[in-house]
Every structure is written in C-alpha cells, then in structure tokens.
Write a protein that holds these residues in place. Structure first.
Motif, PDB file in Angstrom:
ATOM      1  N   PRO A   1       0.828  -1.215   0.000  1.00 47.49           N
ATOM      2  CA  PRO A   1       0.000   0.000   0.000  1.00 47.49           C
ATOM      3  C   PRO A   1       0.854   1.254   0.000  1.00 47.49           C
ATOM      4  O   PRO A   1       1.952   1.279   0.538  1.00 47.49           O
ATOM      5  CB  PRO A   1      -0.804  -0.122   1.292  1.00 47.49           C
ATOM      6  CG  PRO A   1      -0.010  -1.017   2.156  1.00 47.49           C
ATOM      7  CD  PRO A   1       0.750  -1.933   1.243  1.00 47.49           C
TER       8      PRO A   1
ATOM      9  N   ASN B   1       1.948   4.945   6.979  1.00 48.55           N
ATOM     10  CA  ASN B   1       2.309   3.622   7.493  1.00 48.55           C
ATOM     11  C   ASN B   1       1.161   3.097   8.375  1.00 48.55           C
ATOM     12  O   ASN B   1       0.793   3.725   9.366  1.00 48.55           O
ATOM     13  CB  ASN B   1       3.601   3.717   8.300  1.00 48.55           C
ATOM     14  CG  ASN B   1       4.082   2.363   8.762  1.00 48.55           C
ATOM     15  OD1 ASN B   1       3.471   1.334   8.480  1.00 48.55           O
ATOM     16  ND2 ASN B   1       5.209   2.373   9.470  1.00 48.55           N
ATOM     17  N   PRO B   2       0.561   1.936   8.079  1.00 48.02           N
ATOM     18  CA  PRO B   2      -0.552   1.432   8.892  1.00 48.02           C
ATOM     19  C   PRO B   2      -0.094   0.931  10.260  1.00 48.02           C
ATOM     20  O   PRO B   2      -0.904   0.698  11.140  1.00 48.02           O
ATOM     21  CB  PRO B   2      -1.135   0.302   8.046  1.00 48.02           C
ATOM     22  CG  PRO B   2      -0.022  -0.149   7.174  1.00 48.02           C
ATOM     23  CD  PRO B   2       0.834   1.077   6.939  1.00 48.02           C
ATOM     24  N   TYR B   3       1.192   0.746  10.452  1.00 52.63           N
ATOM     25  CA  TYR B   3       1.704   0.223  11.720  1.00 52.63           C
ATOM     26  C   TYR B   3       2.127   1.312  12.692  1.00 52.63           C
ATOM     27  O   TYR B   3       2.559   1.033  13.787  1.00 52.63           O
ATOM     28  CB  TYR B   3       2.875  -0.728  11.452  1.00 52.63           C
ATOM     29  CG  TYR B   3       2.467  -1.877  10.578  1.00 52.63           C
ATOM     30  CD1 TYR B   3       1.610  -2.850  11.060  1.00 52.63           C
ATOM     31  CD2 TYR B   3       2.907  -1.954   9.262  1.00 52.63           C
ATOM     32  CE1 TYR B   3       1.207  -3.897  10.240  1.00 52.63           C
ATOM     33  CE2 TYR B   3       2.513  -2.989   8.449  1.00 52.63           C
ATOM     34  CZ  TYR B   3       1.663  -3.963   8.951  1.00 52.63           C
ATOM     35  OH  TYR B   3       1.266  -4.991   8.164  1.00 52.63           O
ATOM     36  N   SER B   4       2.014   2.540  12.327  1.00 55.23           N
ATOM     37  CA  SER B   4       2.382   3.624  13.240  1.00 55.23           C
ATOM     38  C   SER B   4       1.132   4.074  14.005  1.00 55.23           C
ATOM     39  O   SER B   4       0.021   3.976  13.510  1.00 55.23           O
ATOM     40  CB  SER B   4       2.987   4.794  12.457  1.00 55.23           C
ATOM     41  OG  SER B   4       2.007   5.354  11.615  1.00 55.23           O
TER      42      SER B   4
ATOM     43  N   PRO C   1      -1.821   6.383  15.570  1.00 54.97           N
ATOM     44  CA  PRO C   1      -2.492   7.534  14.955  1.00 54.97           C
ATOM     45  C   PRO C   1      -1.982   8.838  15.557  1.00 54.97           C
ATOM     46  O   PRO C   1      -1.516   8.890  16.693  1.00 54.97           O
ATOM     47  CB  PRO C   1      -3.963   7.311  15.288  1.00 54.97           C
ATOM     48  CG  PRO C   1      -3.961   6.415  16.470  1.00 54.97           C
ATOM     49  CD  PRO C   1      -2.713   5.581  16.367  1.00 54.97           C
TER      50      PRO C   1
END
Length: 174
Positions: free
Chosen positions: A13, A17-20, A22
């Motif tokens: 994607p 970064n989806p792992y950081s 919010p």
C-alpha cells in the motif's frame, strides 16, 4: 532480466504507514478548560447554598406564620361577684393498685434409682455386675456415700462397687 516483479500477495500500500500510532488530535490550551470549569463550579456552589438555605427550619416557621390567615380575636369580659363564703375545693384521691407480678416456678425433676433388694443372693454381687459388698445397699457415686457417712467404703462392705474405686485398690471414695 528485470528485477521488477510483483510479490504474490499484491502491491504494497502507498500512503501513511498502517503500523504507526495515529496522530494525536490537537489539544486545547489549559486556559480554555479553566474558563469553563471554574465558573461552572462557582455556579454549583451557589445553587447548593440556595438549596441549603431553603431547608432552614427557622425560616420555614417564619414563612408559615406569615402565610397563615389572620385569626379572629375574641374578648370575653367577666364580672366577679363577691360571695360571703368561699366554696370548698374538690379533692379527688385516686389509688392505683399495681398489677401483681407473675409468679415463676421452676421445677427440677430428679430421678433416684435404687437397686431392688435381692432375696438370698449368695454370689455377693449387685445388679451392676460388679463384685463387691453385696446386700441391698447401692451408692450411685461418692457423694451419696459421703452423705450416708460410709466413706471410705471398702471391698466386701455393703454398697461397695468398682465404680466407686478409681485406683482399684479395694477402697472406694477415699
């Protein structure tokens, strides 16, 4: 040879970064919280004082007296006439008889067991199966022996029993 081949699970994607974690929302400055909370606390404080003052019993009685309807005033005039002899005072004596207290009677039932007299037993034993004094005399315990004035009681004397002799030396209630 090209090194641009796609992995079997798809294209990675693009974007954040989806792992950081919010991003934190922007917080208000501390003075804005004070601008709301302090006046609200002061308002609650004054409301509490007003409610407490409404429950004051002295003010409640005064308000109730002020709301009461005016009462009619009646004036009575009496004329006293002098009499030659004073009238005797009436005295009434009342005598009260107290209720009798209930009588409480306690009853204690005591059972006394006496061995029946045997007619001519020559085996020299009493009904309890203990060998000893023989005869028609039986003592349930050492208190009965002492009450009869027969202490110490020895083996062979009337009323002797092994239940009266703790150490088994032939002398009971010593």
């Amino acid at each position: 040879m090209s090194h641009n081949h796609q992995p079997p699970w798809g294209q990675p994607p693009t974007g954040p970064n989806p792992y950081s974690p919010p991003a934190m929302p922007p917080s208000r400055p501390g003075w804005t919280r004070k601008r709301i909370l302090i006046p609200a606390a002061a308002l609650l404080f004054f409301i509490g004082i007003a409610i407490g003052a409404a429950d004051d019993p002295a003010r409640t009685e005064t308000a109730a007296a002020a709301k009461a309807a005016p009462a009619a005033t009646v004036t009575a005039t009496t004329t006293a006439t002098a009499s030659a002899t004073p009238e005797p005072a009436v005295t009434e004596t009342v005598t009260a008889d107290p209720e009798p207290a209930p009588t409480v009677t306690k009853t204690k039932t005591v059972r006394v067991t006496v061995a029946p007299a045997t007619g001519g037993g020559s085996d020299n034993s009493d009904d309890s199966g203990t060998s000893g004094g023989g005869g028609a005399t039986y003592y349930a315990n050492c208190t009965a022996v002492r009450a009869a004035g027969a202490d110490p009681i020895r083996a062979g004397e009337p009323g002797y029993g092994r239940h009266l002799d703790r150490d088994g030396d032939g002398v009971g209630c010593e």
